[in-house]
Design a protein around this motif. Structure first.
Motif, PDB file in Angstrom:
ATOM      1  N   TRP A   1      26.380  92.362  -0.512  1.00 42.58           N
ATOM      2  CA  TRP A   1      27.325  91.290  -0.875  1.00 42.58           C
ATOM      3  C   TRP A   1      28.772  91.697  -0.585  1.00 42.58           C
ATOM      4  O   TRP A   1      29.631  90.834  -0.383  1.00 42.58           O
ATOM      5  CB  TRP A   1      27.132  90.814  -2.324  1.00 42.58           C
ATOM      6  CG  TRP A   1      27.636  91.716  -3.421  1.00 42.58           C
ATOM      7  CD1 TRP A   1      26.925  92.631  -4.130  1.00 42.58           C
ATOM      8  CD2 TRP A   1      28.971  91.737  -3.975  1.00 42.58           C
ATOM      9  NE1 TRP A   1      27.732  93.241  -5.070  1.00 42.58           N
ATOM     10  CE2 TRP A   1      28.983  92.702  -5.003  1.00 42.58           C
ATOM     11  CE3 TRP A   1      30.147  91.045  -3.702  1.00 42.58           C
ATOM     12  CZ2 TRP A   1      30.132  92.997  -5.746  1.00 42.58           C
ATOM     13  CZ3 TRP A   1      31.300  91.333  -4.448  1.00 42.58           C
ATOM     14  CH2 TRP A   1      31.279  92.305  -5.458  1.00 42.58           C
ATOM     15  N   HIS A   2      29.063  92.989  -0.532  1.00 34.31           N
ATOM     16  CA  HIS A   2      30.409  93.421  -0.134  1.00 34.31           C
ATOM     17  C   HIS A   2      30.684  92.955   1.297  1.00 34.31           C
ATOM     18  O   HIS A   2      31.768  92.441   1.600  1.00 34.31           O
ATOM     19  CB  HIS A   2      30.546  94.946  -0.195  1.00 34.31           C
ATOM     20  CG  HIS A   2      30.368  95.536  -1.566  1.00 34.31           C
ATOM     21  ND1 HIS A   2      30.396  96.891  -1.797  1.00 34.31           N
ATOM     22  CD2 HIS A   2      30.162  94.968  -2.778  1.00 34.31           C
ATOM     23  CE1 HIS A   2      30.201  97.132  -3.081  1.00 34.31           C
ATOM     24  NE2 HIS A   2      30.058  95.985  -3.700  1.00 34.31           N
TER      25      HIS A   2
ATOM     26  N   PHE B   1      35.559  95.252  -4.646  1.00 29.74           N
ATOM     27  CA  PHE B   1      34.972  94.008  -4.153  1.00 29.74           C
ATOM     28  C   PHE B   1      34.840  92.958  -5.254  1.00 29.74           C
ATOM     29  O   PHE B   1      34.839  91.764  -4.977  1.00 29.74           O
ATOM     30  CB  PHE B   1      33.642  94.282  -3.442  1.00 29.74           C
ATOM     31  CG  PHE B   1      33.851  94.860  -2.076  1.00 29.74           C
ATOM     32  CD1 PHE B   1      34.264  94.058  -1.026  1.00 29.74           C
ATOM     33  CD2 PHE B   1      33.697  96.224  -1.842  1.00 29.74           C
ATOM     34  CE1 PHE B   1      34.499  94.584   0.236  1.00 29.74           C
ATOM     35  CE2 PHE B   1      33.926  96.760  -0.575  1.00 29.74           C
ATOM     36  CZ  PHE B   1      34.329  95.936   0.460  1.00 29.74           C
ATOM     37  N   GLN B   2      34.724  93.395  -6.518  1.00 25.07           N
ATOM     38  CA  GLN B   2      34.782  92.443  -7.645  1.00 25.07           C
ATOM     39  C   GLN B   2      36.127  91.715  -7.619  1.00 25.07           C
ATOM     40  O   GLN B   2      36.193  90.501  -7.790  1.00 25.07           O
ATOM     41  CB  GLN B   2      34.643  93.189  -8.984  1.00 25.07           C
ATOM     42  CG  GLN B   2      33.291  93.814  -9.224  1.00 25.07           C
ATOM     43  CD  GLN B   2      32.308  92.875  -9.909  1.00 25.07           C
ATOM     44  OE1 GLN B   2      32.593  91.687 -10.058  1.00 25.07           O
ATOM     45  NE2 GLN B   2      31.151  93.403 -10.304  1.00 25.07           N
TER      46      GLN B   2
ATOM     47  N   PHE C   1      29.653  99.286   4.292  1.00 24.40           N
ATOM     48  CA  PHE C   1      29.615  98.506   3.047  1.00 24.40           C
ATOM     49  C   PHE C   1      28.476  99.062   2.204  1.00 24.40           C
ATOM     50  O   PHE C   1      27.351  99.192   2.689  1.00 24.40           O
ATOM     51  CB  PHE C   1      29.353  97.029   3.332  1.00 24.40           C
ATOM     52  CG  PHE C   1      30.416  96.370   4.167  1.00 24.40           C
ATOM     53  CD1 PHE C   1      31.649  96.034   3.617  1.00 24.40           C
ATOM     54  CD2 PHE C   1      30.193  96.089   5.503  1.00 24.40           C
ATOM     55  CE1 PHE C   1      32.630  95.425   4.381  1.00 24.40           C
ATOM     56  CE2 PHE C   1      31.167  95.474   6.274  1.00 24.40           C
ATOM     57  CZ  PHE C   1      32.400  95.145   5.716  1.00 24.40           C
TER      58      PHE C   1
ATOM     59  N   GLU D   1      32.799  99.320  -6.023  1.00 30.41           N
ATOM     60  CA  GLU D   1      32.340  98.044  -6.577  1.00 30.41           C
ATOM     61  C   GLU D   1      33.512  97.249  -7.186  1.00 30.41           C
ATOM     62  O   GLU D   1      33.626  96.044  -6.964  1.00 30.41           O
ATOM     63  CB  GLU D   1      31.269  98.321  -7.635  1.00 30.41           C
ATOM     64  CG  GLU D   1      30.699  97.087  -8.316  1.00 30.41           C
ATOM     65  CD  GLU D   1      29.614  96.371  -7.509  1.00 30.41           C
ATOM     66  OE1 GLU D   1      29.239  96.858  -6.428  1.00 30.41           O
ATOM     67  OE2 GLU D   1      29.171  95.301  -7.967  1.00 30.41           O
TER      68      GLU D   1
ATOM     69  N   GLU E   1      27.101  97.701  -0.490  1.00 33.17           N
ATOM     70  CA  GLU E   1      26.202  96.639  -0.962  1.00 33.17           C
ATOM     71  C   GLU E   1      26.269  95.482   0.031  1.00 33.17           C
ATOM     72  O   GLU E   1      27.342  95.170   0.539  1.00 33.17           O
ATOM     73  CB  GLU E   1      26.670  96.103  -2.329  1.00 33.17           C
ATOM     74  CG  GLU E   1      26.578  97.080  -3.481  1.00 33.17           C
ATOM     75  CD  GLU E   1      25.151  97.360  -3.897  1.00 33.17           C
ATOM     76  OE1 GLU E   1      24.296  96.472  -3.674  1.00 33.17           O
ATOM     77  OE2 GLU E   1      24.895  98.446  -4.423  1.00 33.17           O
TER      78      GLU E   1
ATOM     79  N   TRP F   1      38.068  91.427  -5.059  1.00 30.84           N
ATOM     80  CA  TRP F   1      38.101  90.630  -3.816  1.00 30.84           C
ATOM     81  C   TRP F   1      37.447  89.259  -4.063  1.00 30.84           C
ATOM     82  O   TRP F   1      37.999  88.206  -3.737  1.00 30.84           O
ATOM     83  CB  TRP F   1      37.368  91.406  -2.710  1.00 30.84           C
ATOM     84  CG  TRP F   1      37.436  90.792  -1.356  1.00 30.84           C
ATOM     85  CD1 TRP F   1      36.978  89.568  -0.984  1.00 30.84           C
ATOM     86  CD2 TRP F   1      38.002  91.370  -0.163  1.00 30.84           C
ATOM     87  NE1 TRP F   1      37.211  89.345   0.350  1.00 30.84           N
ATOM     88  CE2 TRP F   1      37.831  90.432   0.879  1.00 30.84           C
ATOM     89  CE3 TRP F   1      38.610  92.601   0.114  1.00 30.84           C
ATOM     90  CZ2 TRP F   1      38.253  90.688   2.187  1.00 30.84           C
ATOM     91  CZ3 TRP F   1      39.028  92.852   1.426  1.00 30.84           C
ATOM     92  CH2 TRP F   1      38.864  91.906   2.441  1.00 30.84           C
TER      93      TRP F   1
END
Lengths: 109, 204
Positions: free
Chosen positions: A18-19, A64-65, A14, A61, A16, A67
């Motif tokens: 937060w991902h 995951f946004q 991952f 990115e 990041e 997601w």
């Protein structure tokens, strides 16, 4: 991205924190029986498709946004989270970060 | 403005999506719908314990043991579960074998379905629009971009994953690997060779 992909160190799973968090949250909710994985995948693919109309997604990115947006919408629809519940809690976290001295653990008060 | 200077008086504010995730976690934890310790455990598993080494072990075993290979091709889900690799989302796993006549590659045109228990989290390119669209439309060009050139006799078949069915490619065992142990063979099996966008390493 490096052009020397084969010789470089393994890519992080991952990119990041937060991902990883949003991934784990979704897997946990699925395993706890909040929703079935095929239902999740159908919703997620619809979000990706909609986002992909505006620009070509690179799978990082922006993936995951999409997601996160899917999860937020799904949780409100299935009732685990109320529509106006997220804003104030997010605001509280933001204030916690801005008022916690650097280096100390950030906690909600 | 990013503020990453070390003398800043307060903790670094995470980006907006990170705060949204934290908010969801807080709300769901307060309602007793999730357990934060389980979240940490899931992250640890996917970050540290599950990865292409699992799939490589399965491939090396299939190369070494014809009976295992036959069972794997017939019912991969049960066979890999015996090795401790479970589909946590209840998905079925299907293993397809590369042959001199047919090369196979995997995509998920829908989103990013992938055999997590065997390969871990997919790489960024697997999730990109470019790969998801082009793998089906022009697989040979995509393979060329990955440095894979197939002989003219070899056809290419593209397998489209779904939430229910995840594919793993069983690559062809490289020449010159007679006598290698399963552990040595597993070292030759790359992640991309199990997605079909690469070939196994050749022993040096």
């Amino acid at each position: 991205m490096s052009t020397c992909v084969t010789a470089s160190a393994p890519e992080p799973v991952f990119s990041e924190p937060w991902h990883a968090q949003v991934f784990a949250l979704t897997v946990h909710l699925n395993e706890a029986g909040r929703f079935a994985w095929p239902d999740w995948a159908a919703r997620f693919s619809a979000t990706l498709k909609r986002h992909g109309l505006e620009k070509e997604l690179d799978g990082g990115e922006d993936y995951f946004q999409a997601w996160l947006e899917t999860l937020e919408t799904y949780l409100v629809e299935e009732g685990s989270v109320l529509p106006d519940e997220v804003g104030p809690v997010k605001q509280a976290w933001e204030e916690a970060y801005l008022t916690t001295p650097h280096g100390e653990p950030v906690v909600l008060r | 403005m990013p503020h990453d200077h070390s003398d800043h008086p307060h903790a670094l504010l995470p980006p907006d999506p990170a705060l949204r995730v934290k908010a969801l976690e807080t709300i769901l934890t307060r309602k007793g719908l999730i357990d934060p310790a389980t979240l940490d455990e899931i992250i640890d598993i996917y970050q540290n314990k599950i990865g292409p080494q699992n799939g490589a072990r399965v491939v090396a075993k299939a190369w070494s043991d014809p009976a295992f290979k036959a069972r794997l091709l017939a019912d991969a889900t049960a066979v890999v579960a015996d090795l401790g690799y479970f589909g946590r989302q209840g998905e079925h796993m299907v293993v397809v074998e590369n042959t001199p006549e047919q090369h196979n590659m995997v995509v998920c045109t829908l989103c990013s379905c992938y055999p997590w228990p065997l390969l871990g989290i997919p790489p960024g390119w697997y999730k990109s629009d470019a790969y998801r669209a082009r793998a089906v439309r022009e697989p040979r060009k995509v393979l060329a971009d990955f440095g894979v050139t197939l002989s003219d006799e070899s056809s290419v078949r593209v397998w489209d994953s779904t939430a229910e069915v995840r594919y793993l490619i069983l690559p062809m065992r490289p020449a010159g690997t007679e006598g290698l142990s399963e552990e040595e063979l597993a070292e030759l099996v790359t992640r991309d060779s199990m997605i079909g966008t690469g070939l196994p390493k050749v022993p040096s």
